[in-house]
Write a protein that holds these residues in place. Structure first.
Motif, mmCIF file in Angstrom:
data_model
loop_
_atom_site.group_PDB
_atom_site.id
_atom_site.type_symbol
_atom_site.label_atom_id
_atom_site.label_comp_id
_atom_site.label_asym_id
_atom_site.label_seq_id
_atom_site.Cartn_x
_atom_site.Cartn_y
_atom_site.Cartn_z
ATOM 1 N N VAL A 295 13.663 52.566 9.131
ATOM 2 C CA VAL A 295 13.908 52.792 7.706
ATOM 3 C C VAL A 295 12.899 51.999 6.885
ATOM 4 N N ASP A 296 12.670 50.766 7.292
ATOM 5 C CA ASP A 296 11.747 49.838 6.641
ATOM 6 C C ASP A 296 10.688 49.454 7.677
ATOM 7 N N PRO A 297 9.408 49.682 7.413
ATOM 8 C CA PRO A 297 8.380 49.344 8.399
ATOM 9 C C PRO A 297 8.419 47.884 8.842
ATOM 10 N N ALA A 298 8.972 47.011 8.000
ATOM 11 C CA ALA A 298 9.010 45.582 8.326
ATOM 12 C C ALA A 298 10.188 45.202 9.198
ATOM 13 N N GLN A 299 11.118 46.126 9.435
ATOM 14 C CA GLN A 299 12.312 45.814 10.226
ATOM 15 C C GLN A 299 12.540 46.895 11.273
ATOM 16 N N GLN A 300 12.904 46.463 12.472
ATOM 17 C CA GLN A 300 13.190 47.432 13.525
ATOM 18 C C GLN A 300 14.485 48.183 13.233
ATOM 19 N N GLY A 301 15.488 47.479 12.693
ATOM 20 C CA GLY A 301 16.783 48.083 12.413
ATOM 21 C C GLY A 301 17.091 48.099 10.932
ATOM 22 N N PHE A 302 18.296 48.578 10.617
ATOM 23 C CA PHE A 302 18.770 48.589 9.236
ATOM 24 C C PHE A 302 20.239 48.199 9.242
ATOM 25 N N ARG A 303 20.551 47.067 8.607
ATOM 26 C CA ARG A 303 21.929 46.573 8.553
ATOM 27 C C ARG A 303 22.585 46.615 9.933
ATOM 28 N N SER A 304 21.828 46.140 10.918
ATOM 29 C CA SER A 304 22.258 46.024 12.317
ATOM 30 C C SER A 304 22.299 47.344 13.070
ATOM 31 N N ASN A 305 21.951 48.451 12.411
ATOM 32 C CA ASN A 305 21.864 49.738 13.105
ATOM 33 C C ASN A 305 20.422 49.981 13.561
ATOM 34 N N LEU A 306 20.288 50.680 14.672
ATOM 35 C CA LEU A 306 18.977 51.063 15.172
ATOM 36 C C LEU A 306 19.098 52.433 15.812
ATOM 37 N N VAL A 307 18.208 53.346 15.439
ATOM 38 C CA VAL A 307 18.156 54.672 16.063
ATOM 39 C C VAL A 307 16.879 54.754 16.884
ATOM 40 N N LEU A 308 17.042 55.150 18.134
ATOM 41 C CA LEU A 308 15.926 55.352 19.049
ATOM 42 C C LEU A 308 15.853 56.832 19.410
ATOM 43 N N ALA A 309 14.645 57.341 19.517
ATOM 44 C CA ALA A 309 14.468 58.741 19.914
ATOM 45 C C ALA A 309 13.310 58.829 20.890
ATOM 46 N N ARG A 310 13.347 59.853 21.723
ATOM 47 C CA ARG A 310 12.210 60.039 22.631
ATOM 48 C C ARG A 310 10.968 60.352 21.802
ATOM 49 N N ARG A 311 9.836 59.986 22.336
ATOM 50 C CA ARG A 311 8.599 60.028 21.550
ATOM 51 C C ARG A 311 8.214 61.442 21.130
ATOM 52 N N GLU A 312 8.764 62.452 21.806
ATOM 53 C CA GLU A 312 8.413 63.830 21.453
ATOM 54 C C GLU A 312 9.222 64.349 20.269
ATOM 55 N N ALA A 313 10.225 63.601 19.811
ATOM 56 C CA ALA A 313 11.069 64.063 18.708
ATOM 57 C C ALA A 313 10.235 64.244 17.443
ATOM 58 N N ARG A 314 10.584 65.263 16.663
ATOM 59 C CA ARG A 314 9.872 65.531 15.419
ATOM 60 C C ARG A 314 10.732 65.104 14.245
ATOM 61 N N LEU A 315 10.201 64.189 13.431
ATOM 62 C CA LEU A 315 10.880 63.763 12.218
ATOM 63 C C LEU A 315 10.624 64.787 11.124
ATOM 64 N N LEU A 316 11.704 65.271 10.518
ATOM 65 C CA LEU A 316 11.564 66.246 9.440
ATOM 66 C C LEU A 316 11.490 65.575 8.072
ATOM 67 N N ALA A 317 11.902 64.316 8.021
ATOM 68 C CA ALA A 317 11.820 63.509 6.797
ATOM 69 C C ALA A 317 11.925 62.060 7.224
ATOM 70 N N PRO A 318 11.382 61.124 6.454
ATOM 71 C CA PRO A 318 11.489 59.709 6.838
ATOM 72 C C PRO A 318 12.947 59.265 6.923
ATOM 73 N N PRO A 319 13.287 58.410 7.892
ATOM 74 C CA PRO A 319 14.658 57.893 7.985
ATOM 75 C C PRO A 319 15.058 57.150 6.710
ATOM 76 N N ARG A 320 16.318 57.270 6.332
ATOM 77 C CA ARG A 320 16.850 56.595 5.150
ATOM 78 C C ARG A 320 17.996 55.677 5.555
ATOM 79 N N GLY A 321 18.098 54.556 4.861
ATOM 80 C CA GLY A 321 19.216 53.648 5.058
ATOM 81 C C GLY A 321 20.286 53.893 4.017
#
Length: 238
Positions: free
Chosen positions: A67-93
């Protein structure tokens, strides 16, 4: 087949002791999921410090959706996806409030079988707050997209607070005991889908490695390809 998972990793501490991110990575490799929602996956006071080594994640084919390039997670949440996944829009917190600030990650994805919206959340301990948080998650849905909602809801009663709010849209959840890991009795973790039939075969991932790594056990499920559904949730024949 799309495999999805959710897991509260308890800050990589297992039941007691010092953090062991290596144990978390070992279980993530066991899961072989295409997308994974993690909770308690961020340091409270060192948010810019990744809890999980990204080189280790890359070795098992997973990337964090930041969600934030400076943080791996957001409010203790973290979403991981396989590298082939296509993002349709930037993740939002999504800020969900609460005495211990809770949140969710919203991301629109395509894993090769059609687009869907993922909502990964960690809900509060108080019932009234969970009801409000569940309503906020419903408001974050897009009627044009199938929705995968997963995380630690801190709710085990089918008609209790958050699950009662979600039921008109997501139906009755599969109640799979996932806590505590050493003897699972409470179904605190959930994987839900809309429309009906989007999520199937919700099951516990119960292995010796998983029991050592956290106080929760992971849940796994299959995601039915979204393109099979029409706008009203009916199966498409196209």
């Amino acid at each position: 087949m799309i495999r999805v998972a959710t897991w509260n990793i308890h800050r990589a501490r297992g039941h007691v002791g010092l953090p062991r991110p290596d144990r978390i990575l070992a279980v993530l490799a066991e899961l072989r999921a295409d997308v994974i929602a993690l909770q308690e996956a961020q340091h409270y006071f060192r948010r810019a410090t990744p809890m999980l080594p990204e080189a280790g994640l890359a070795e098992i084919g997973l990337v964090p959706l930041r969600v934030d390039p400076a943080q791996q997670g957001f409010r203790s949440n973290l979403v991981l996806a396989r590298r082939e996944a296509r993002l349709l829009a930037p993740p939002r917190g999504l800020k969900l409030g609460g005495w211990e600030p809770r949140g969710a990650i919203l991301v629109d994805l395509d894993l090769g079988q059609g687009p869907f919206r993922l909502l990964a959340a960690h809900l509060s301990l108080g019932a009234a707050r969970r009801r409000a948080q569940a309503a906020a998650l419903l408001a974050a849905m897009d009627p044009a997209l199938p929705t995968l909602l997963l995380g630690d809801f801190n709710e085990w009663r089918p008609q209790g607070s958050a699950l009662a709010v979600l039921a008109p849209v997501f139906g009755r959840p599969a109640l799979v005991p996932s806590f505590p890991a050493i003897r699972p009795m409470l179904p605190l973790d959930h994987i839900l889908g809309h429309p009906a039939g989007l999520v199937e075969a919700v099951a516990l991932h119960d292995t010796p490695a998983a029991r050592r790594a956290s106080d929760h056990l992971p849940l796994l499920a299959r995601l039915v390809p979204p393109w099979r559904f029409g706008p009203a949730g009916a199966t498409s024949t196209a």
